[in-house]
Design a protein around this motif. Structure first.
Motif, PDB file in Angstrom:
ATOM      1  N   ILE A 118      -7.906 -30.978 -43.456  1.00 46.75           N
ATOM      2  CA  ILE A 118      -6.630 -31.650 -43.741  1.00 46.75           C
ATOM      3  C   ILE A 118      -6.627 -32.180 -45.175  1.00 46.75           C
ATOM      4  O   ILE A 118      -5.634 -32.040 -45.894  1.00 46.75           O
ATOM      5  N   ALA A 119      -7.732 -32.764 -45.606  1.00 50.19           N
ATOM      6  CA  ALA A 119      -7.824 -33.304 -46.972  1.00 50.19           C
ATOM      7  C   ALA A 119      -7.628 -32.212 -48.021  1.00 50.19           C
ATOM      8  O   ALA A 119      -7.214 -32.499 -49.143  1.00 50.19           O
ATOM      9  N   ARG A 120      -7.898 -30.963 -47.655  1.00 47.61           N
ATOM     10  CA  ARG A 120      -7.726 -29.833 -48.574  1.00 47.61           C
ATOM     11  C   ARG A 120      -6.457 -29.040 -48.294  1.00 47.61           C
ATOM     12  O   ARG A 120      -6.311 -27.913 -48.740  1.00 47.61           O
ATOM     13  N   LEU A 124      -4.279 -25.338 -40.334  1.00 50.29           N
ATOM     14  CA  LEU A 124      -4.482 -24.379 -39.244  1.00 50.29           C
ATOM     15  C   LEU A 124      -5.928 -23.911 -39.291  1.00 50.29           C
ATOM     16  O   LEU A 124      -6.390 -23.422 -40.322  1.00 50.29           O
ATOM     17  N   LEU A 125      -6.636 -24.095 -38.172  1.00 45.63           N
ATOM     18  CA  LEU A 125      -8.019 -23.634 -38.078  1.00 45.63           C
ATOM     19  C   LEU A 125      -8.115 -22.488 -37.093  1.00 45.63           C
ATOM     20  O   LEU A 125      -7.409 -22.464 -36.082  1.00 45.63           O
ATOM     21  N   VAL A 126      -9.009 -21.548 -37.379  1.00 43.23           N
ATOM     22  CA  VAL A 126      -9.315 -20.459 -36.456  1.00 43.23           C
ATOM     23  C   VAL A 126     -10.828 -20.356 -36.324  1.00 43.23           C
ATOM     24  O   VAL A 126     -11.573 -20.795 -37.211  1.00 43.23           O
ATOM     25  N   LEU A 127     -11.248 -19.790 -35.204  1.00 41.87           N
ATOM     26  CA  LEU A 127     -12.676 -19.560 -34.982  1.00 41.87           C
ATOM     27  C   LEU A 127     -12.839 -18.527 -33.901  1.00 41.87           C
ATOM     28  O   LEU A 127     -11.888 -18.197 -33.184  1.00 41.87           O
ATOM     29  N   ASP A 128     -14.063 -18.010 -33.800  1.00 38.11           N
ATOM     30  CA  ASP A 128     -14.385 -17.162 -32.660  1.00 38.11           C
ATOM     31  C   ASP A 128     -15.727 -17.607 -32.113  1.00 38.11           C
ATOM     32  O   ASP A 128     -16.545 -18.197 -32.823  1.00 38.11           O
ATOM     33  N   ARG A 170      -3.744 -26.101 -34.561  1.00 40.96           N
ATOM     34  CA  ARG A 170      -2.892 -26.688 -35.597  1.00 40.96           C
ATOM     35  C   ARG A 170      -3.303 -28.157 -35.699  1.00 40.96           C
ATOM     36  O   ARG A 170      -3.232 -28.899 -34.733  1.00 40.96           O
ATOM     37  N   LEU A 171      -3.735 -28.573 -36.876  1.00 38.28           N
ATOM     38  CA  LEU A 171      -4.252 -29.923 -37.062  1.00 38.28           C
ATOM     39  C   LEU A 171      -3.167 -30.969 -37.228  1.00 38.28           C
ATOM     40  O   LEU A 171      -3.396 -32.139 -36.971  1.00 38.28           O
ATOM     41  N   GLN A 172      -1.999 -30.560 -37.700  1.00 34.28           N
ATOM     42  CA  GLN A 172      -0.898 -31.490 -37.902  1.00 34.28           C
ATOM     43  C   GLN A 172       0.346 -30.912 -37.251  1.00 34.28           C
ATOM     44  O   GLN A 172       0.687 -29.761 -37.484  1.00 34.28           O
ATOM     45  N   GLN A 173       1.019 -31.726 -36.467  1.00 36.45           N
ATOM     46  CA  GLN A 173       2.260 -31.279 -35.840  1.00 36.45           C
ATOM     47  C   GLN A 173       3.408 -31.380 -36.841  1.00 36.45           C
ATOM     48  O   GLN A 173       3.391 -32.220 -37.735  1.00 36.45           O
TER      49      GLN A 173
END
Length: 188
Positions: A118-120, A124-128, A170-173
């Motif tokens: 978020i600071a950057r 949106l984050l993804v991972l597997d 999604r980190l921020q709505q």
């Protein structure tokens, strides 16, 4: 958990050695983190040397969880993505020492990775994660949404195929869609 410190890691022989130990232990215990068992120390050190160099260039953040002087967990936030994806980051190489699992360390590492994303400006984050013996439960408890399964995606460290589960969060709505002009302003 109160004595655990989480911090971004910088290149040093000591840090590289500690990260290599965690990687070798994870692979030996069946962790599907892109390597096969037995993993040589030289291969582990080469991986972390490259990863920490990328962190030094701002392409990623390698976080470490410390119990005193001992590195007991790590996660990487990948930031160096294509120009059309300035709003997202990827979570990679989530590992916790076997002796410290189920103590909230991975949760704390993920929370810090989310804060740094978020600071950057990455919302949106993804991972597997591996279908077999992966960390799906952790990611779902942390609010990641399952997108789907790719069967037979990788060979497990001790042999045999496993699928991979793809997650997003999604980190921020209420984040507005990026306009074309805002995309241009973030592109080098």
């Amino acid at each position: 958990m109160s004595d655990i410190q989480i911090k971004a890691l910088s290149p040093s022989p000591e840090i590289s050695a500690m990260l290599s130990e965690i990687l070798i232990e994870t692979v030996a215990n069946g962790g599907s983190v892109s390597f096969m068992h037995p993993l040589s120390r030289a291969a582990a050190e080469a991986f972390w040397r490259d990863s920490l160099a990328a962190a030094g260039r701002g392409e990623r953040i390698v976080l470490g969880a410390f119990d005193g002087e001992s590195l007991i967990g790590t996660v990487t936030l990948l930031l160096d993505l294509p120009p059309n994806q300035p709003h997202r980051a990827e979570i990679a190489k989530m590992m916790t020492r076997v002796s410290h699992r189920h103590r909230g360390i991975a949760t704390a590492l993920l929370r810090e990775a989310e804060r740094l994303a978020i600071a950057r400006g990455r919302w949106l984050l993804v991972l597997d994660t591996a279908e077999d013996e992966g960390a799906a439960g952790l990611y779902e408890r942390m609010g990641f949404k399952l997108t789907g399964l790719i069967p037979d995606y990788a060979v497990k460290p001790h042999g045999g195929l496993t699928g991979t589960l793809i997650y997003w969060k999604r980190l921020q709505q209420g984040v507005p869609a990026l306009s074309e002009s805002s995309l241009r302003s973030k592109t080098p």
